[in-house]
Design an enzyme around this catalytic site. Sequence first.
Site, PDB file in Angstrom:
ATOM      1  CE  LYS A   1      -3.462  -2.610  -0.214  1.00 27.92           C
ATOM      2  NZ  LYS A   1      -4.309  -3.032   1.058  1.00 27.92           N
TER       3      LYS A   1
HETATM    4  C1  PLP Z   1      -5.523  -4.187   1.268  1.00 28.69           C
HETATM    5  C2  PLP Z   1      -6.852  -4.554   1.301  1.00 28.69           C
HETATM    6  C3  PLP Z   1      -7.631  -4.596   2.415  1.00 28.69           C
HETATM    7  C4  PLP Z   1      -7.395  -5.495   3.664  1.00 28.69           C
HETATM    8  O1  PLP Z   1      -6.136  -4.828   4.343  1.00 28.69           O
HETATM    9  P1  PLP Z   1      -5.608  -5.172   5.055  1.00 28.69           P
HETATM   10  O2  PLP Z   1      -4.380  -3.943   5.918  1.00 28.69           O
HETATM   11  O3  PLP Z   1      -4.114  -6.064   4.434  1.00 28.69           O
HETATM   12  O4  PLP Z   1      -5.698  -6.070   6.020  1.00 28.69           O
HETATM   13  C5  PLP Z   1      -8.994  -4.392   2.984  1.00 28.69           C
HETATM   14  N1  PLP Z   1      -9.025  -3.658   1.685  1.00 28.69           N
HETATM   15  C6  PLP Z   1      -8.927  -3.448   0.561  1.00 28.69           C
HETATM   16  C7  PLP Z   1     -10.226  -2.623  -0.570  1.00 28.69           C
HETATM   17  C8  PLP Z   1      -7.675  -3.713   0.287  1.00 28.69           C
HETATM   18  O5  PLP Z   1      -6.707  -3.242  -0.896  1.00 28.69           O
END
Ligand code: PLP
Length: 384
Positions: A188
């Site tokens: 991210k």
């Molecule tokens: C990455 C992601 C999540 C979950 O994130 P984590 O921190 O890995 O639990 C939820 N929603 C979306 C749209 C994502 O891309």
Amino acid sequence: MIPYGRQQISDADIQAVVEVLKSDYLTQGPAVPAFENAVAAYCGAGHAVAVNSATSALHLACLALGVRAGDFVWTSPITFVASANCALYCGAEVDFVDIDPSTCNISVQALAEKLHRAEQSGRLPKVVIPVHLCGLPCDMAEIHRLSKRYGFRILEDASHAIGGKYRDQPIGNCRYSDISVFSFHPVKIITTGEGGMALTNDSLLAKRMTLLRSHGITREAAEMTHEADGPWYYQQIELGFNYRMTDLQAALGLSQLKRLDAFVARRHRLAGFYRQYLAGLPVVPQSQPDDCYSAFHLFVIRLQNSDCKMPHREVFCRLRDAGIGVNLHYIPVHLQPYYRQRGFKPGDFPQAERYYAEALTLPLYPDLSEAQQLHVIATLRASV
Ligand SMILES: *Cc1c(COP(=O)(O)O)cnc(C)c1O
């Protein structure tokens, strides 16, 4: 292999984590509240609750909004499964709203039509979860207007979108929602290894998420059902979880946050470069409405299959074979076996399914070089 996304870790990031390792607290020390305050200030939100993942943040957010058995929660089918699973954790039913083919975000027109039908059948959603796909903000003003008309709450899955802006305001300020959630997974925009955060302007929602993050335990006399037995005392007043973020993670996040604007600016430069060099090819990038500033977590293109030399799958494999870690974000959630068991089937969300037959995620991250980008573009050019 050029990955589709990856973290950037600086010496300052490493130093920040080492400082915590040498300190008294590895978890529940000063770094977590410092990180929460910094993100809340950056976004202009009243409260921030740091947790161990965005998945946990979505779960706590649904619980805080009172989602339970008998409720309906709606989201986009083009998202990571966590956006939908959070409602199932609370015993609610999930349904989806098809996407807008140009932004690839939830279609507000489809949402308005589905709400109209749901009102007549008495199955209105308690919560709608718009997902800012690739970091591109959804049409929040319109979703907010519909929420007033139909009485649902809004939980923004902004996992892709920290650093993005909607109508010149930071994503995460909750101007048009009850709660916004960020993810700090390494792919991210900024990372804490694993981690997430829920932001809100509602102090009661913040309090409830804070309580549930740590077992439902309180040490505040005002929240206890009866007087403390002594100075050691705490009370469990609800059934919560251990969803806490560690100080090691928060220190990394705080250090990364300093480079957030630079990361997003760099992502915009690289995205601009892609858009320029892809012109003339039978591919269409996600459209960028004027009132949105994407965080560009992902750069997704849609292949115009009938004009391409090879089928979608073949283009994907050629890029992978050339050492380019393309990806497909996302498999429509309603087509996952678990969701099919719950009654969803192909044909339910035609725009999402068409997207799935065309989409390709190209590599995009701050340390991607222009030479690597040219390799991606040349390989793509030979395949489509
Ligand atoms: C990455 C992601 C999540 C979950 O994130 P984590 O921190 O890995 O639990 C939820 N929603 C979306 C749209 C994502 O891309």
